[in-house]
Design a protein around this motif. Structure first.
Motif, PDB file in Angstrom:
ATOM      1  N   LEU A  19       1.049  -1.251  -0.034  1.00 53.14           N
ATOM      2  CA  LEU A  19       0.082   0.105  -0.375  1.00 53.14           C
ATOM      3  C   LEU A  19       0.662   0.949   0.072  1.00 53.14           C
ATOM      4  CD1 LEU A  19      -2.568  -0.639   3.182  1.00 53.14           C
ATOM      5  CD2 LEU A  19      -2.930  -1.086   0.714  1.00 53.14           C
ATOM      6  N   PHE A  20       2.132   0.772   0.471  1.00 52.91           N
ATOM      7  CA  PHE A  20       2.741   2.417   0.802  1.00 52.91           C
ATOM      8  C   PHE A  20       3.594   2.438  -0.171  1.00 52.91           C
ATOM      9  CE2 PHE A  20       7.289   3.795   2.054  1.00 52.91           C
ATOM     10  CZ  PHE A  20       6.934   4.525   2.002  1.00 52.91           C
ATOM     11  N   LEU A  21       3.816   1.183  -1.007  1.00 53.59           N
ATOM     12  CA  LEU A  21       4.380   1.549  -2.501  1.00 53.59           C
ATOM     13  C   LEU A  21       4.157   2.661  -3.920  1.00 53.59           C
ATOM     14  CD1 LEU A  21       6.761   1.375  -3.908  1.00 53.59           C
ATOM     15  CD2 LEU A  21       6.307  -0.720  -5.071  1.00 53.59           C
ATOM     16  N   ASN A  22       2.366   1.802  -3.153  1.00 55.63           N
ATOM     17  CA  ASN A  22       1.683   2.650  -4.507  1.00 55.63           C
ATOM     18  C   ASN A  22       1.105   4.037  -4.337  1.00 55.63           C
ATOM     19  OD1 ASN A  22       1.208   0.203  -5.572  1.00 55.63           O
ATOM     20  ND2 ASN A  22      -1.580  -0.865  -4.484  1.00 55.63           N
ATOM     21  N   GLU A  23       0.646   4.209  -3.120  1.00 53.06           N
ATOM     22  CA  GLU A  23       0.908   5.478  -2.064  1.00 53.06           C
ATOM     23  C   GLU A  23       2.365   6.661  -2.724  1.00 53.06           C
ATOM     24  OE1 GLU A  23      -1.220   7.749  -0.462  1.00 53.06           O
ATOM     25  OE2 GLU A  23      -2.874   6.168  -0.778  1.00 53.06           O
ATOM     26  N   VAL A  24       3.361   5.966  -2.540  1.00 51.74           N
ATOM     27  CA  VAL A  24       4.459   6.738  -3.483  1.00 51.74           C
ATOM     28  C   VAL A  24       4.557   6.861  -4.680  1.00 51.74           C
ATOM     29  CG1 VAL A  24       7.488   6.507  -2.627  1.00 51.74           C
ATOM     30  CG2 VAL A  24       6.076   6.280  -0.771  1.00 51.74           C
ATOM     31  N   LEU A  25       4.430   5.859  -5.091  1.00 53.13           N
ATOM     32  CA  LEU A  25       4.659   5.940  -6.657  1.00 53.13           C
ATOM     33  C   LEU A  25       3.632   7.084  -7.226  1.00 53.13           C
ATOM     34  CD1 LEU A  25       5.721   2.728  -7.954  1.00 53.13           C
ATOM     35  CD2 LEU A  25       7.276   3.855  -7.482  1.00 53.13           C
ATOM     36  N   ALA A  26       2.681   6.923  -6.480  1.00 51.25           N
ATOM     37  CA  ALA A  26       1.282   7.562  -7.177  1.00 51.25           C
ATOM     38  C   ALA A  26       1.558   9.447  -7.220  1.00 51.25           C
ATOM     39  CB  ALA A  26      -0.311   7.874  -5.963  1.00 51.25           C
ATOM     40  N   VAL A  27       2.649   9.592  -5.807  1.00 47.21           N
ATOM     41  CA  VAL A  27       2.853  10.905  -6.389  1.00 47.21           C
ATOM     42  C   VAL A  27       4.115  11.317  -6.736  1.00 47.21           C
ATOM     43  CG1 VAL A  27       4.450  13.032  -4.026  1.00 47.21           C
ATOM     44  CG2 VAL A  27       1.714  10.677  -3.663  1.00 47.21           C
ATOM     45  N   ALA A  28       4.816  10.543  -6.350  1.00 45.91           N
ATOM     46  CA  ALA A  28       6.613  10.250  -7.292  1.00 45.91           C
ATOM     47  C   ALA A  28       5.788  11.092  -8.860  1.00 45.91           C
ATOM     48  CB  ALA A  28       6.874   8.443  -7.523  1.00 45.91           C
ATOM     49  N   TYR A  29       5.137  11.119  -9.538  1.00 42.70           N
ATOM     50  CA  TYR A  29       5.463  11.617 -11.036  1.00 42.70           C
ATOM     51  C   TYR A  29       5.349  12.825 -10.753  1.00 42.70           C
ATOM     52  CZ  TYR A  29       0.105  12.139 -10.998  1.00 42.70           C
ATOM     53  OH  TYR A  29      -1.039  12.798 -10.920  1.00 42.70           O
ATOM     54  N   LYS A  30       4.709  13.877  -9.876  1.00 39.64           N
ATOM     55  CA  LYS A  30       4.467  14.661 -10.082  1.00 39.64           C
ATOM     56  C   LYS A  30       6.264  15.442  -9.576  1.00 39.64           C
ATOM     57  CE  LYS A  30      -0.070  14.826  -7.302  1.00 39.64           C
ATOM     58  NZ  LYS A  30      -1.013  14.609  -6.406  1.00 39.64           N
ATOM     59  N   ILE A  31       6.736  14.604  -9.358  1.00 35.60           N
ATOM     60  CA  ILE A  31       8.546  14.952  -8.412  1.00 35.60           C
ATOM     61  C   ILE A  31       9.040  15.183  -9.718  1.00 35.60           C
ATOM     62  CG2 ILE A  31      10.209  15.479  -7.420  1.00 35.60           C
ATOM     63  CD1 ILE A  31       8.060  14.521  -5.157  1.00 35.60           C
ATOM     64  N   GLY A  57      11.225  -7.252  -7.333  1.00 32.46           N
ATOM     65  CA  GLY A  57      10.349  -8.410  -9.027  1.00 32.46           C
ATOM     66  C   GLY A  57      10.090  -7.175  -9.736  1.00 32.46           C
ATOM     67  N   GLU A  58       8.730  -6.551  -9.375  1.00 28.98           N
ATOM     68  CA  GLU A  58       7.483  -5.909 -10.303  1.00 28.98           C
ATOM     69  C   GLU A  58       7.957  -4.400 -10.786  1.00 28.98           C
ATOM     70  OE1 GLU A  58       3.869  -5.756  -8.073  1.00 28.98           O
ATOM     71  OE2 GLU A  58       4.403  -7.993  -7.405  1.00 28.98           O
ATOM     72  N   HIS A  59       9.307  -3.648  -9.701  1.00 33.25           N
ATOM     73  CA  HIS A  59       9.560  -2.508  -9.663  1.00 33.25           C
ATOM     74  C   HIS A  59      10.762  -2.203  -9.468  1.00 33.25           C
ATOM     75  CE1 HIS A  59       5.104  -1.133  -8.845  1.00 33.25           C
ATOM     76  NE2 HIS A  59       5.526  -2.012  -7.991  1.00 33.25           N
ATOM     77  N   PRO A  60      11.696  -1.305 -11.405  1.00 36.96           N
ATOM     78  CA  PRO A  60      12.799  -1.716 -11.286  1.00 36.96           C
ATOM     79  C   PRO A  60      13.160  -0.246  -9.601  1.00 36.96           C
ATOM     80  CG  PRO A  60      12.043  -0.403 -12.322  1.00 36.96           C
ATOM     81  CD  PRO A  60      11.139  -1.088 -12.214  1.00 36.96           C
TER      82      PRO A  60
END
Ligand code: UDP
Ligand code: MG
Length: 307
Positions: A19-31, A57-60
């Motif tokens: 859940l944490f990873l999803n949230e962070v990746l959702a914000v990451a593209y704004k930076i 494995g899923e996310h580089p």
């Protein structure tokens, strides 16, 4: 492109980590920066490690470090900082109590406003047991009075820093790492962002009242030697009292002779002084114990697996 390293200590966070990873990746593209997310599995007893392996494995962008046992959050944060390669480094809890929505603001304050670090601070202690808030407030008042290092009440470990500041933190080689204090001790300009406390997304807190109490003693001993001065003060006070007492006894003896009396008060005095002595020795012992751990120079953590 600059790179941001996100350091995430995890202890039994199998549910929270994805859940944490999803949230962070959702914000990451704004930076406008590349991301690297370093999960540090602090010897979890659940399947956190398997979860982290599959996320990596899923996310580089995802990396993980697995400890050989539970070494505590401070050790996990240290490992993450040591393995980070980014130009900016942010430390966050895995349970989403540190809202990723603040990341763009933090990044902006460092890159455009020239701060060396941006730290999050809770607006209030809502949602916390009142007794815990009470002792937390007392702790901050005490430590700020007896230590040169300023510690902000309500400050969390959620903080973005420049590479320069992280290198400064890493140059402190002590074994007993009270991270809150270390971040403050190295100096640099910090901007404080306030936010409303949020409950954990899943799993449960690892802090009991007792462990928080121990942690606060840790902080006091790592950042102040005032307790040692307090025991010297008691020593001095008691010598003074003894002199006054002796003078009083001599004068009474001259005036009234020496009938045998007062064994109760004598016993009380012996007990009291004995107590103060043990208390002072105990304080001394705490510092010696810490020095002992420092002198042994053991590593703060041991890695079993990493990617
Ligand atoms: N944590 C850790 N090792 C420990 C205890 C906690 O790495 O021995 C991590 C935990 O997984 C979480 C963060 O430290 O990401 C904060 O822990 P927690 O949420 O239990 O503390 P609280 O928010 O209740 O103060
Ligand atoms: Mg938490």
């Amino acid at each position: 492109m600059p790179k941001i390293s996100v350091v995430v200590p995890c202890y039994n966070e199998e549910e929270s980590a994805p859940l944490f990873l999803n949230e962070v990746l959702a914000v990451a593209y704004k930076i406008p920066a590349d991301f690297e997310i370093i999960f540090v599995d602090d010897g979890s007893k659940d399947s956190t490690l398997q979860v982290l392996r599959s996320l990596a494995g899923e996310h580089p962008q995802v990396r993980y470090i697995n400890f050989s046992r539970n070494f505590g959050k401070e050790a996990a944060v240290l490992a993450g900082l040591e393995h980070s390669t980014g130009d900016y480094i942010v430390v966050m809890d895995a349970d989403l109590q540190h809202p990723p929505v603040l990341l763009p603001q933090m990044y902006d304050a460092i890159v455009n406003e020239g701060f060396d670090s941006v730290a999050a601070k809770r607006k209030n202690r809502k949602g916390e047991p009142p007794i815990r808030s009470f002792f937390a407030r007392r702790f901050y008042r005490l430590i700020n009075r007896i230590s040169q290092t300023e510690m902000m009440d309500g400050a969390t470990d959620y903080r973005m820093m420049t590479r320069q500041m992280v290198d400064a933190v890493l140059s402190l080689k002590e074994y007993n790492r009270f991270t809150k204090g270390l971040f403050s001790w190295v100096g640099f300009n910090t901007k404080w962002l306030e936010y409303e406390n949020v409950p954990r997304v899943a799993g449960e807190t690892k802090w009991s009242f007792f462990s928080l109490f121990k942690y606060s003693l840790e902080g006091i001993i790592s950042f102040s030697v005032r307790p040692l001065a307090i025991s010297s003060f008691f020593g001095f006070l008691f010598c003074l009292l003894a002199f006054v007492g002796i003078a009083f006894l001599i004068i009474r003896w001259i005036m009234f002779g020496d009938p045998v009396q007062g064994w109760v008060s004598t016993a009380c005095i012996i007990l009291f002084v004995g107590g103060v002595q043990l208390f002072s020795t105990g304080i001394l012992g705490q510092y010696i114990a810490k020095s002992y751990l420092e002198v042994k120079g053991r590593p703060v953590y041991i890695i079993k697996e990493k990617k």
